[in-house]
Design a protein around this motif. Structure first.
Motif, PDB file in Angstrom:
ATOM      1  N   ARG A 290     -30.416 -22.515 -14.338  1.00 47.72           N
ATOM      2  CA  ARG A 290     -29.734 -22.374 -13.070  1.00 47.72           C
ATOM      3  C   ARG A 290     -31.244 -22.120 -11.827  1.00 47.72           C
ATOM      4  N   ILE A 291     -31.062 -22.421 -10.455  1.00 46.22           N
ATOM      5  CA  ILE A 291     -32.304 -21.855  -9.279  1.00 46.22           C
ATOM      6  C   ILE A 291     -31.567 -21.516  -8.642  1.00 46.22           C
ATOM      7  N   TRP A 292     -31.438 -20.167  -7.735  1.00 42.87           N
ATOM      8  CA  TRP A 292     -30.725 -19.969  -6.361  1.00 42.87           C
ATOM      9  C   TRP A 292     -31.586 -19.505  -5.367  1.00 42.87           C
ATOM     10  N   VAL A 293     -31.489 -19.644  -4.829  1.00 41.68           N
ATOM     11  CA  VAL A 293     -32.533 -18.979  -3.089  1.00 41.68           C
ATOM     12  C   VAL A 293     -31.647 -18.930  -2.198  1.00 41.68           C
ATOM     13  N   SER A 294     -31.962 -17.743  -1.955  1.00 44.84           N
ATOM     14  CA  SER A 294     -31.287 -16.737  -0.079  1.00 44.84           C
ATOM     15  C   SER A 294     -32.844 -16.581   0.304  1.00 44.84           C
ATOM     16  N   ASP A 295     -32.566 -15.872   1.584  1.00 49.58           N
ATOM     17  CA  ASP A 295     -33.825 -16.857   2.572  1.00 49.58           C
ATOM     18  C   ASP A 295     -33.396 -15.163   3.537  1.00 49.58           C
ATOM     19  N   ASP A 296     -34.067 -14.501   4.391  1.00 49.68           N
ATOM     20  CA  ASP A 296     -34.383 -13.413   5.369  1.00 49.68           C
ATOM     21  C   ASP A 296     -32.753 -13.987   6.391  1.00 49.68           C
ATOM     22  N   GLN A 297     -32.841 -14.860   6.956  1.00 46.77           N
ATOM     23  CA  GLN A 297     -31.210 -15.278   7.496  1.00 46.77           C
ATOM     24  C   GLN A 297     -30.089 -14.538   7.243  1.00 46.77           C
ATOM     25  N   ASN A 298     -30.210 -15.445   5.543  1.00 43.91           N
ATOM     26  CA  ASN A 298     -29.239 -14.978   4.778  1.00 43.91           C
ATOM     27  C   ASN A 298     -29.567 -15.083   3.966  1.00 43.91           C
ATOM     28  N   GLU A 299     -28.966 -13.672   2.772  1.00 45.10           N
ATOM     29  CA  GLU A 299     -29.365 -13.285   1.915  1.00 45.10           C
ATOM     30  C   GLU A 299     -28.209 -13.588   0.951  1.00 45.10           C
ATOM     31  N   SER A 300     -27.209 -14.519   1.119  1.00 41.96           N
ATOM     32  CA  SER A 300     -26.220 -15.184   0.748  1.00 41.96           C
ATOM     33  C   SER A 300     -27.585 -15.922  -0.728  1.00 41.96           C
ATOM     34  N   LYS A 301     -26.894 -15.968  -2.081  1.00 44.11           N
ATOM     35  CA  LYS A 301     -27.666 -16.720  -3.024  1.00 44.11           C
ATOM     36  C   LYS A 301     -26.926 -18.028  -3.179  1.00 44.11           C
ATOM     37  N   ILE A 302     -27.742 -19.682  -3.060  1.00 48.07           N
ATOM     38  CA  ILE A 302     -27.612 -20.296  -2.389  1.00 48.07           C
ATOM     39  C   ILE A 302     -27.589 -21.211  -3.699  1.00 48.07           C
ATOM     40  N   GLU A 303     -27.297 -22.694  -4.128  1.00 51.11           N
ATOM     41  CA  GLU A 303     -27.873 -23.183  -5.507  1.00 51.11           C
ATOM     42  C   GLU A 303     -28.658 -24.396  -4.528  1.00 51.11           C
ATOM     43  N   PHE A 304     -29.834 -24.025  -5.505  1.00 49.19           N
ATOM     44  CA  PHE A 304     -31.289 -24.802  -4.446  1.00 49.19           C
ATOM     45  C   PHE A 304     -30.515 -26.338  -4.868  1.00 49.19           C
ATOM     46  N   ASP A 305     -29.267 -27.154  -5.093  1.00 51.28           N
ATOM     47  CA  ASP A 305     -29.302 -28.511  -4.674  1.00 51.28           C
ATOM     48  C   ASP A 305     -28.213 -28.255  -3.447  1.00 51.28           C
ATOM     49  N   GLN A 306     -28.181 -27.174  -3.101  1.00 49.59           N
ATOM     50  CA  GLN A 306     -27.604 -27.342  -2.324  1.00 49.59           C
ATOM     51  C   GLN A 306     -27.653 -26.771  -0.883  1.00 49.59           C
ATOM     52  N   ARG A 307     -29.420 -26.555  -0.975  1.00 46.27           N
ATOM     53  CA  ARG A 307     -29.873 -26.151   0.272  1.00 46.27           C
ATOM     54  C   ARG A 307     -30.403 -27.055   1.590  1.00 46.27           C
ATOM     55  N   SER A 308     -31.620 -27.230   2.246  1.00 42.30           N
ATOM     56  CA  SER A 308     -31.269 -28.603   2.722  1.00 42.30           C
ATOM     57  C   SER A 308     -31.991 -29.672   2.149  1.00 42.30           C
ATOM     58  N   GLN A 309     -32.286 -31.039   2.546  1.00 44.33           N
ATOM     59  CA  GLN A 309     -32.753 -31.987   1.275  1.00 44.33           C
ATOM     60  C   GLN A 309     -34.112 -32.006   2.149  1.00 44.33           C
ATOM     61  N   GLY A 310     -34.957 -31.193   3.369  1.00 44.26           N
ATOM     62  CA  GLY A 310     -35.858 -31.126   3.548  1.00 44.26           C
ATOM     63  C   GLY A 310     -36.253 -30.118   2.747  1.00 44.26           C
ATOM     64  N   PHE A 311     -35.924 -28.613   2.404  1.00 47.17           N
ATOM     65  CA  PHE A 311     -36.552 -27.946   1.773  1.00 47.17           C
ATOM     66  C   PHE A 311     -36.939 -28.338   0.186  1.00 47.17           C
ATOM     67  N   GLN A 312     -35.837 -29.068  -0.430  1.00 44.28           N
ATOM     68  CA  GLN A 312     -36.043 -29.167  -2.107  1.00 44.28           C
ATOM     69  C   GLN A 312     -36.857 -29.826  -1.654  1.00 44.28           C
ATOM     70  N   TYR A 313     -36.956 -31.038  -0.475  1.00 42.18           N
ATOM     71  CA  TYR A 313     -38.202 -32.265  -1.418  1.00 42.18           C
ATOM     72  C   TYR A 313     -39.764 -31.504  -1.776  1.00 42.18           C
ATOM     73  N   PHE A 314     -40.082 -30.275  -0.148  1.00 44.31           N
ATOM     74  CA  PHE A 314     -40.996 -29.360   0.075  1.00 44.31           C
ATOM     75  C   PHE A 314     -41.349 -28.709  -1.402  1.00 44.31           C
ATOM     76  N   PHE A 315     -40.528 -27.919  -1.495  1.00 45.60           N
ATOM     77  CA  PHE A 315     -40.502 -27.555  -2.961  1.00 45.60           C
ATOM     78  C   PHE A 315     -40.908 -28.354  -4.637  1.00 45.60           C
ATOM     79  N   SER A 316     -40.384 -28.791  -4.054  1.00 43.93           N
ATOM     80  CA  SER A 316     -40.369 -30.461  -5.513  1.00 43.93           C
ATOM     81  C   SER A 316     -41.588 -30.539  -5.035  1.00 43.93           C
ATOM     82  N   PHE A 317     -42.576 -31.065  -3.934  1.00 42.71           N
ATOM     83  CA  PHE A 317     -43.603 -31.924  -4.063  1.00 42.71           C
ATOM     84  C   PHE A 317     -44.859 -30.211  -4.181  1.00 42.71           C
TER      85      PHE A 317
END
Length: 617
Positions: A290-317
């Protein structure tokens, strides 16, 4: 279904320019192609390619009719040899030659008659076999001499087919040397959970589907061998006292390698994604990754597919690009389908900078979009409109679209660019319309830096002379100093009167009125197009109206001084529709490409205009 069985449709066609080394290499492959400058490649629905050359190979194909005539002449000559030659032989020679020739003649005739009966033109092996059967059976001088002209004709056919075969080899050379294309669309987006046994099974089976493709990139990018990692995650308690220690070592190693991979990804991704800083977390849990993602505004780990679709698209590309572009697609051409579909406008604008960065590293980028935020207002010359015809979908050969639907994103992009800059720049040059804006922008970027418009000055097109006064009032109310440049036609003169009244109300120091004739010192220049040498402007118009008569007499020039008005009348007379922006767009492309056809006089006039505007500010 019936049509599909009968047809093999063309799907996509593209033309590639060759450099000097490629032209030389192609000439080595096929002598009939000594100076090819362009190759056109078409991919058919079946996956087959057709290839064309410019200039085309200078050779006539061997037809069935040509081949049949050569064969019939050879058969006729073969039959007549004995009758002509036996008169010169002694009786003993006659008998010996007769017996020898009868077998040879029969072999030649049998082969050639079989060839003549075939309803198709020969391929190279057939032509060689026909020639060789004649050569082999005519070893004596008395038989070879009369048949030599026919052997020569057969050899000519062989040579022609050999050259045609080399052209076919050259076509395959073109296909083999085409740039690689890396295509990416929404289907390639990464999913957060990867069930490792099933993923490994798909890899072993050679599955190249979108899901497998992007999942494989996750591990490949950080040099992680997935089978090794999966084996570390499979724990079995062997019947020995060291079982627990062995399992613990496997768990520790798995965690260390996962941590190393996630840190590598976090660091690399931060150099490309400019919105926030993200931290990736990789977790192996039994058979699942599994892949989890946090960011500098929210350190909570969120599953990758719960991030924004734009972020998912860009990371996958990003994953696919970095893994594939560095290997089989090195220096590839990127084809991106709606890359900004799930990003908001600001992020889409940043995506353009990302594409610029990719291009600087050697990857040409094509992307489709319906969004005006992904049309770069500073580089409209890069845009190409896609439109539908009865022959399918086509990409226009210039910026200007063929239909109004394709025009909308360009209009919206220009409008957005204008709105963004409307109040940011505190010094602005207000011009009448898009033709003035595009031409002045292109000229400004073409000239040396020291001869350009001041860097703190912004160009603003306002869509018609009647809008000068409203825009000037709006700008002055926000503390913007402006210079308005109306044309010298009737509408421009009316606008100047209104601007004069406005300046008295807001204060003359907040705005100035200029004219193209005053800036250049040439009274004949009433609108911006007048700074373009007439022959150059007419040549640009002719690109869109090749059948229109654009040669004007002295009387016509005197009657209608404006070359724009004259061209408009002539194109209308030829049944066409004159678009004032289209010739400017051709000139803009020349300017950005630093074409040799750009007249020095045009650049000199531009220098005068910018120097005059700078001094007014």
């Amino acid at each position: 279904t019936d049509e599909f069985k009968k047809n093999d449709w063309d799907v996509a066609s593209a033309t590639f320019a060759l450099d000097a080394s490629e032209t030389a290499e192609l000439a080595k492959v096929a002598p009939l192609l000594p100076a090819v400058t362009e190759v056109s490649v078409t991919r058919r629905y079946s996956g087959k390619y057709t290839v064309g050359f410019t200039p085309s190979p200078n050779a006539n194909p061997v037809t069935q009719a040509t081949w049949g005539a050569v064969i019939k002449d050879a058969i006729k000559a073969t039959e007549s040899i004995f009758a002509k030659m036996q008169e010169a032989w002694t009786p003993d020679q006659q008998q010996q030659a007769k017996n020898q020739w009868a077998a040879a003649q029969n072999a030649v005739k049998q082969h050639l008659q079989g060839e003549a009966a075939k309803p198709t033109a020969p391929d190279l092996p057939r032509a060689i076999a026909a020639r060789d059967v004649v050569v082999t059976n005519t070893q004596d001088e008395w038989s070879r001499t009369p048949l030599q002209p026919h052997i020569d004709k057969l050899s000519t056919v062989v040579e022609a087919l050999e050259n045609q075969s080399k052209v076919a080899t050259a076509r395959q050379w073109v296909v083999d040397h085409m740039p690689s294309f890396l295509y990416f669309d929404d289907y390639d987006r990464l999913r957060a959970d990867i069930y490792l046994p099933e993923f490994i099974r798909r890899l072993d089976a050679g599955n190249k589907g979108p899901e497998t493709r992007v999942q494989a990139a996750v591990f490949k990018h950080v040099n992680a061998e997935i089978k090794e990692l999966n084996n570390l995650g499979v724990h079995s308690r062997a019947q020995n006292p060291n079982a627990d220690a062995t399992i613990q070592r496997q768990i520790d190693e798995l965690n260390i390698r996962a941590n190393s991979a996630e840190m590598t990804m976090t660091e690399k991704f931060s150099n490309w994604w400019l919105q926030r800083r993200h931290r990736f977390h990789y977790q192996f849990n039994g058979d699942y990754f599994r892949i989890w993602v946090s960011d500098d505004q929210n350190e909570s780990k969120i599953e990758f597919d719960q991030r924004s679709q734009g972020f998912q698209y860009f990371f996958s590309f990003y994953l696919l690009f970095l893994t594939e572009a560095g290997e089989q697609h090195k220096n590839c051409i990127l084809l991106l389908d709606e890359p900004g579909l799930h990003l908001h406008g600001t992020a889409q604008g940043k995506l353009i900078s990302f594409f610029d960065k990719l291009a600087e590293e050697g990857n040409q980028v094509f992307y489709s979009t319906h969004s005006p935020f992904l049309v770069d207002g500073d580089h409209l010359e890069r845009a190409r409109a896609v439109y539908e015809t009865k022959g399918g979908t086509k990409v226009s050969d210039d910026v200007w679209p063929k239909d109004n639907d394709s025009l909308f994103p360009l209009q919206a992009a220009l409008g957005y660019s204008v709105c963004q800059s409307l109040f940011i720049g505190k010094k602005q040059v207000v011009v009448e319309g898009p033709t003035d804006y595009m031409l002045l922008s292109a000229l400004n970027s073409t000239l040396p830096v020291e001869k350009r418009l001041r860097q703190d000055v912004i160009l603003l097109p306002i869509g018609g002379a009647s809008n000068f006064a409203p825009f000037a009032a709006l700008l002055s109310s926000h503390g913007v100093k402006f210079i308005a440049i109306p044309d010298s036609d009737r509408a421009g003169k009316e606008a100047k009167v209104k601007l004069d009244k406005l300046r008295k109300m807001i204060g003359p120091d907040k705005g100035r009125i200029a004219s193209y004739d005053g800036l250049t010192g040439d009274s004949k220049i009433e609108e911006l197009e007048d700074i373009i040498p007439e022959s150059y402007y007419i040549a640009a118009v002719a690109k869109d109206h090749p059948t229109a008569n654009l040669v004007f007499t002295a009387e016509e020039k005197s009657k209608t001084p404006s070359v724009v008005d004259r061209c408009k009348e002539r194109t209308k007379a030829a049944g066409g529709t004159f678009d004032k922006l289209s010739p400017i767009q051709h000139i803009v492309v020349d300017l950005h490409g630093k074409a040799a056809s750009v007249p020095p006089e045009l650049l000199v006039n531009a220098e005068k205009i910018f120097a005059g505007l700078n001094s007014l500010f």
